[in-house]
Scaffold this motif. Structure first.
Motif, short mmCIF file in Angstrom:
data_model
loop_
_atom_site.label_atom_id
_atom_site.label_comp_id
_atom_site.label_asym_id
_atom_site.label_seq_id
_atom_site.Cartn_x
_atom_site.Cartn_y
_atom_site.Cartn_z
N LEU A 72 0.83 -1.21 0.00
CA LEU A 72 0.00 0.00 0.00
C LEU A 72 0.87 1.26 0.00
O LEU A 72 0.60 2.20 -0.75
CB LEU A 72 -0.93 -0.01 1.21
N MET A 73 1.92 1.26 0.80
CA MET A 73 2.82 2.42 0.84
C MET A 73 3.52 2.60 -0.51
O MET A 73 3.64 3.72 -1.01
CB MET A 73 3.89 2.25 1.94
N PHE A 74 3.94 1.51 -1.12
CA PHE A 74 4.60 1.55 -2.43
C PHE A 74 3.63 2.07 -3.49
O PHE A 74 4.00 2.90 -4.33
CB PHE A 74 5.07 0.14 -2.78
N TRP A 75 2.40 1.62 -3.43
CA TRP A 75 1.38 2.01 -4.40
C TRP A 75 1.01 3.49 -4.26
O TRP A 75 0.85 4.20 -5.25
CB TRP A 75 0.17 1.12 -4.20
N VAL A 76 0.90 3.96 -3.02
CA VAL A 76 0.58 5.37 -2.77
C VAL A 76 1.68 6.27 -3.31
O VAL A 76 1.41 7.28 -3.96
CB VAL A 76 0.34 5.61 -1.26
N VAL A 77 2.92 5.90 -3.06
CA VAL A 77 4.04 6.71 -3.56
C VAL A 77 4.06 6.71 -5.08
O VAL A 77 4.35 7.74 -5.70
CB VAL A 77 5.38 6.22 -2.96
N ALA A 78 3.72 5.60 -5.70
CA ALA A 78 3.67 5.55 -7.16
C ALA A 78 2.61 6.49 -7.72
O ALA A 78 2.78 7.04 -8.81
CB ALA A 78 3.40 4.13 -7.63
N HIS A 79 1.54 6.70 -6.97
CA HIS A 79 0.51 7.64 -7.41
C HIS A 79 0.91 9.09 -7.16
O HIS A 79 0.42 9.99 -7.83
CB HIS A 79 -0.82 7.35 -6.71
N LEU A 80 1.81 9.31 -6.23
CA LEU A 80 2.22 10.67 -5.89
C LEU A 80 3.37 11.20 -6.75
O LEU A 80 3.48 12.40 -6.96
CB LEU A 80 2.65 10.75 -4.42
N VAL A 81 4.23 10.33 -7.24
CA VAL A 81 5.44 10.75 -7.93
C VAL A 81 5.30 10.53 -9.43
O VAL A 81 5.03 9.41 -9.88
CB VAL A 81 6.67 9.96 -7.40
N ASN A 82 5.49 11.60 -10.19
CA ASN A 82 5.52 11.48 -11.65
C ASN A 82 6.81 10.79 -12.06
O ASN A 82 7.89 11.10 -11.56
CB ASN A 82 5.46 12.86 -12.30
N GLY A 83 6.72 9.83 -12.96
CA GLY A 83 7.88 9.10 -13.41
C GLY A 83 8.09 7.78 -12.68
O GLY A 83 9.03 7.06 -12.96
N PHE A 84 7.20 7.47 -11.74
CA PHE A 84 7.26 6.20 -11.00
C PHE A 84 5.89 5.57 -11.13
O PHE A 84 4.91 6.11 -10.64
CB PHE A 84 7.64 6.47 -9.54
N HIS A 85 5.80 4.44 -11.83
CA HIS A 85 4.52 3.83 -12.16
C HIS A 85 4.48 2.38 -11.70
O HIS A 85 5.44 1.64 -11.86
CB HIS A 85 4.29 3.86 -13.68
#
Length: 114
Positions: free
Chosen positions: A72-85
């Motif tokens: 969940l933490m990994f997924w949230v950060v992926a939604h917050l950072v452009n260039g990380f999907h």
């Protein structure tokens, strides 16, 4: 200085994850640095609260629910950072697991306390 080296090692670990799991993408080194920074902040500030709130479920699952929290933490950060999907939540759980393993291995090899 150790904090900056740890941040760099975590960014390198994040850059290695797409080579092991193709449903995770990191577009650039800068995106990896930002994502590693935000992952560190989220894991320091938000994760402990979630671990305490989900303690009964974690105990019933014999600790396996921690993988869900990490994903969940990994997924949230992926939604917050452009260039990380990340393709989906299952990929986030797998990516978080691989990120932890690669980060631990790199930290052990590169940041040995002598």
């Amino acid at each position: 200085m150790m904090l900056l080296l740890t941040w760099l090692v975590n960014a390198l670990a994040l850059l290695a994850v797409p080579y092991l799991l193709h449903s995770v993408q990191v577009d650039s080194f800068g995106a990896a640095m930002i994502a590693a920074l935000i992952l560190g902040l989220v894991n320091t500030l938000v994760r402990p609260v979630l671990v305490v709130l989900t303690l009964p479920v974690t105990l019933l699952s014999l600790g396996l629910f921690i993988f869900i929290i990490n994903g969940l933490m990994f997924w949230v950060v992926a939604h917050l950072v452009n260039g990380f999907h990340v393709a989906g939540f299952g990929s986030a759980v797998g990516g978080a697991l691989l990120y932890s393993i690669v980060s631990w291995a790199l930290s052990t090899l590169l940041l040995r306390n002598k």
